[in-house]
Design an enzyme around this catalytic site. Structure first.
Site, PDB file in Angstrom:
ATOM      1  N   TRP A 102       9.565 -47.941 -45.622  1.00 49.38           N
ATOM      2  CA  TRP A 102       9.103 -48.226 -46.980  1.00 49.38           C
ATOM      3  C   TRP A 102       7.983 -49.255 -46.988  1.00 49.38           C
ATOM      4  O   TRP A 102       7.057 -49.168 -47.786  1.00 49.38           O
ATOM      5  CB  TRP A 102      10.256 -48.618 -47.898  1.00 49.38           C
ATOM      6  CG  TRP A 102      11.130 -47.443 -48.200  1.00 49.38           C
ATOM      7  CD1 TRP A 102      12.422 -47.254 -47.812  1.00 49.38           C
ATOM      8  CD2 TRP A 102      10.757 -46.234 -48.902  1.00 49.38           C
ATOM      9  NE1 TRP A 102      12.881 -46.028 -48.241  1.00 49.38           N
ATOM     10  CE2 TRP A 102      11.886 -45.389 -48.905  1.00 49.38           C
ATOM     11  CE3 TRP A 102       9.583 -45.793 -49.525  1.00 49.38           C
ATOM     12  CZ2 TRP A 102      11.873 -44.121 -49.514  1.00 49.38           C
ATOM     13  CZ3 TRP A 102       9.576 -44.540 -50.133  1.00 49.38           C
ATOM     14  CH2 TRP A 102      10.709 -43.721 -50.122  1.00 49.38           C
ATOM     15  N   ASP A 172       9.926 -55.396 -52.813  1.00 46.95           N
ATOM     16  CA  ASP A 172      10.425 -54.059 -53.164  1.00 46.95           C
ATOM     17  C   ASP A 172      11.937 -54.085 -52.977  1.00 46.95           C
ATOM     18  O   ASP A 172      12.439 -53.888 -51.882  1.00 46.95           O
ATOM     19  CB  ASP A 172       9.784 -53.001 -52.255  1.00 46.95           C
ATOM     20  CG  ASP A 172      10.397 -51.618 -52.464  1.00 46.95           C
ATOM     21  OD1 ASP A 172      11.280 -51.465 -53.333  1.00 46.95           O
ATOM     22  OD2 ASP A 172       9.981 -50.687 -51.737  1.00 46.95           O
ATOM     23  N   LYS A 196      19.207 -46.373 -56.913  1.00 47.81           N
ATOM     24  CA  LYS A 196      20.125 -46.848 -55.883  1.00 47.81           C
ATOM     25  C   LYS A 196      21.187 -47.783 -56.483  1.00 47.81           C
ATOM     26  O   LYS A 196      22.351 -47.475 -56.436  1.00 47.81           O
ATOM     27  CB  LYS A 196      19.365 -47.543 -54.763  1.00 47.81           C
ATOM     28  CG  LYS A 196      18.721 -46.536 -53.796  1.00 47.81           C
ATOM     29  CD  LYS A 196      17.240 -46.508 -53.853  1.00 47.81           C
ATOM     30  CE  LYS A 196      16.662 -45.378 -53.001  1.00 47.81           C
ATOM     31  NZ  LYS A 196      15.248 -45.563 -52.739  1.00 47.81           N
TER      32      LYS A 196
END
Ligand SMILES: *Cc1c(COP(=O)(O)O)cnc(C)c1O
Length: 360
Positions: A102, A172, A196
């Site tokens: 990511w 993030d 999530k």
């Protein structure tokens, strides 16, 4: 009805109590005679839902008053662009810490808008740990420092909060937000896709220090300007209303189980149990440095990968689903977000022991 234990990395398990409540309120939200999905986002009913969700999130995370909370669309992936577009503020470059899949995506996107200085990378050890801050090559002129506190695919989580002095820290937090208390005042900006730990896909939460708002790169789409969303209370256009509502229900659920302190104690217990099961056997392995292991995403491999398919099929039969590892890593991955009940971990751990007995 039978519910499984769903270890999906995202979209992921939601608290059953939240789903029940949403079902009860589905056709008639509190006497309005309509579903939240059918309401005007500017009507009194939805405005109260939106305000309550924001207030509860502020309380849960102790978000200081000089921060705005935005409820946007576009996922974390849009934030990979919105962050440089808004936070470069005339500066040449930004610092990024590369800890895996990511981080790499965030870096690639930022390069479209400015220079990226990769101040540290865990590439040398195949992203199985987090580079110690003592080795970071931070640039004091950087517009901001970006990092990924929890790498969802690698299962690597920062065991420390980076210190970037007066340079704004950007995180993030898609796969770790709300999993434990954090000091929001240490951050310039926090963003997270909801699917999530917050709610359903389609909602993206951004927490931003107000002084960082309002200097986007010229010529960018208006939807990519934080100032518009801040000024309009995230209602410049139609926000993801149902996701916002469900997020609010998740925040209420978190408050009931003791807030983020309570959640952290449960998460630690869950993760400890699973890692102990992996470490306690030669049949299972996790490659991550024990000091950087994620509380949320636990990748593991079988000593004999030829057994992977059997493992997954038999797990499925006892209600343990979506344990297949990311296609880039292989093996297994158990995502054990806030909403995964402890019984799910217990069932997985005993299945693993039993599978080893029969195949080890
Ligand atoms: C899932 C995830 C993303 C991607 O989120 P989208 O909402 O699908 O854009 C980005 N970063 C992290 C850390 C993630 O876990």
């Amino acid at each position: 009805m039978s519910r499984v234990f769903n270890f999906s990395a995202g979209p992921a398990v939601l608290p059953e109590a939240v789903l029940q409540r949403a079902r009860e309120e589905m056709l008639d939200w509190q006497g309005t005679g309509m579903s939240v999905m059918e309401m005007s986002h500017r009507g009194k009913a939805f405005m109260s839902i939106a305000a309550k969700a924001e207030a509860d999130l502020r309380e849960l995370m102790a978000i200081p008053a000089d921060y705005s909370v935005l409820f946007l669309q576009g996922g974390a992936s849009s934030q990979f662009a919105m962050v440089p577009i808004n936070l470069l503020r005339g500066k040449k470059s930004a610092d990024y810490i590369n800890t895996g899949a990511w981080s790499k995506k965030a870096i690639a996107e930022a390069k479209r808008y400015g220079q990226v200085n990769v101040a540290a990378t865990a590439e040398a050890n195949n992203f199985t740990s987090v580079p110690a801050q003592s080795g970071w090559k931070l640039d004091s002129n950087a517009a901001y420092v970006h990092y990924t506190p929890n790498e969802t695919i690698g299962g690597v989580e920062f065991p420390f909060l980076p210190d970037t002095g007066s340079v704004p820290l950007v995180a993030d937090m898609s796969s770790s937000i709300l999993s434990r208390p954090i000091d929001v005042s240490k951050f310039g900006l926090i963003y997270a896709g909801a699917q999530k730990n917050i709610g359903p896909a389609g909602l993206t939460v951004v927490i931003i220090r107000k002084d960082l708002i309002g200097q986007p790169i010229d010529g960018m789409p208006v939807m990519f300007d934080y100032a518009i969303h801040d000024k309009e209370g995230s209602m410049y256009n139609t926000p993801p209303t149902y996701g916002w509502y469900l997020a609010g229900l998740v925040f209420e659920w978190l408050k009931e189980i003791g807030g983020l302190k309570g959640m952290a104690a449960i998460n630690k217990r869950k993760a400890d149990k699973l890692y102990a099961a992996i470490d306690g056997s030669d049949f299972y392995a996790n490659p991550v440095d024990p000091t950087c292991r994620s509380w949320m995403n636990v990748p593991f491999t079988l000593a004999n990968p030829e057994l992977d398919k059997t493992f997954l099929a038999e797990a499925e039969k006892v209600g343990l689903t979506t344990l297949k590892g990311h296609r880039s890593v292989g093996g297994m991955r158990a995502s054990i977000y806030n909403a995964m009940p402890e019984a799910g971990i217990d069932t997985l751990v005993s299945f693993m022991a039993d599978f080893e007995k029969r195949n080890g």
